[in-house]
Design a protein around this motif. Structure first.
Motif, PDB file in Angstrom:
ATOM      1  N   ALA A  84      37.614  36.848  47.999  1.00  0.00           N
ATOM      2  CA  ALA A  84      38.571  36.980  46.943  1.00  0.00           C
ATOM      3  C   ALA A  84      38.206  36.794  45.670  1.00  0.00           C
ATOM      4  N   ASP A  85      37.375  35.787  45.179  1.00  0.00           N
ATOM      5  CA  ASP A  85      36.987  35.431  44.053  1.00  0.00           C
ATOM      6  C   ASP A  85      35.814  36.441  43.392  1.00  0.00           C
ATOM      7  N   SER A  87      35.530  39.732  44.579  1.00  0.00           N
ATOM      8  CA  SER A  87      36.341  40.920  44.490  1.00  0.00           C
ATOM      9  C   SER A  87      36.925  40.890  43.147  1.00  0.00           C
ATOM     10  N   THR A  88      37.718  39.720  42.640  1.00  0.00           N
ATOM     11  CA  THR A  88      38.236  39.789  41.486  1.00  0.00           C
ATOM     12  C   THR A  88      37.539  40.064  40.412  1.00  0.00           C
ATOM     13  N   CYS A  96      42.445  48.441  46.261  1.00  0.00           N
ATOM     14  CA  CYS A  96      41.227  47.744  46.834  1.00  0.00           C
ATOM     15  C   CYS A  96      41.040  48.301  48.422  1.00  0.00           C
ATOM     16  N   ARG A  98      38.690  47.076  51.981  1.00  0.00           N
ATOM     17  CA  ARG A  98      37.850  46.378  52.233  1.00  0.00           C
ATOM     18  C   ARG A  98      37.223  46.622  53.819  1.00  0.00           C
ATOM     19  N   THR A 116      43.117  41.649  45.598  1.00  0.00           N
ATOM     20  CA  THR A 116      42.957  40.723  46.664  1.00  0.00           C
ATOM     21  C   THR A 116      43.081  39.329  46.134  1.00  0.00           C
ATOM     22  N   ALA A 117      43.100  39.100  44.864  1.00  0.00           N
ATOM     23  CA  ALA A 117      43.115  37.674  44.202  1.00  0.00           C
ATOM     24  C   ALA A 117      43.713  37.976  42.842  1.00  0.00           C
TER      25      ALA A 117
END
Length: 120
Positions: A84-85, A87-88, A96, A98, A116-117
């Motif tokens: 998540a991080d 992706s951010t 998004c 995945r 996602t985040a």
């Protein structure tokens, strides 16, 4: 020659390695055990050429990402937080996708209309 770019980021107490290519909606490619981002080398360029921003990280303990010693550092919630991080950090779009092999040979895909985040 591949046009991907290698990155390193401090995420959740580890140094995470990931590869990016392209611009557009975000696609995050997750490898299974015992693979690395390189498992996706053929798909990265094709997805980028199709108009996506592709991110393929080395998950914790694999490839060029740090290898925590404690077994609890590999819990699902830790790995999910890493993805998540990452992706951010890499996101440039609210849409998004995945893709994950989830340890199998057949990829699975999910889509979300929200990030996602959220960035702090």
């Amino acid at each position: 020659m591949a046009d991907w770019t290698h990155h390193r980021a401090s995420i959740n107490g580890i140094e995470m390695h990931y590869v990016t290519q392209g611009e557009g909606p975000l696609v995050v490619l997750l490898h299974g055990f015992p693979h690395t981002w390189f498992s996706w080398r053929h798909q990265i360029g094709a997805l980028a050429a199709a108009g996506y921003r592709v991110v393929a990280p080395d998950l914790r303990g694999m490839g060029q990402t740090d290898v925590p010693e404690a077994l609890e550092e590999y819990r699902v919630d830790r790995v999910v937080a890493d993805v998540a991080d990452c992706s951010t950090i890499s996101a440039n779009s609210r849409r998004c996708s995945r893709v994950s092999t989830s340890g199998s040979s057949s990829p699975t895909t999910s889509r979300s209309n929200t990030p996602t985040a959220s960035a702090d």
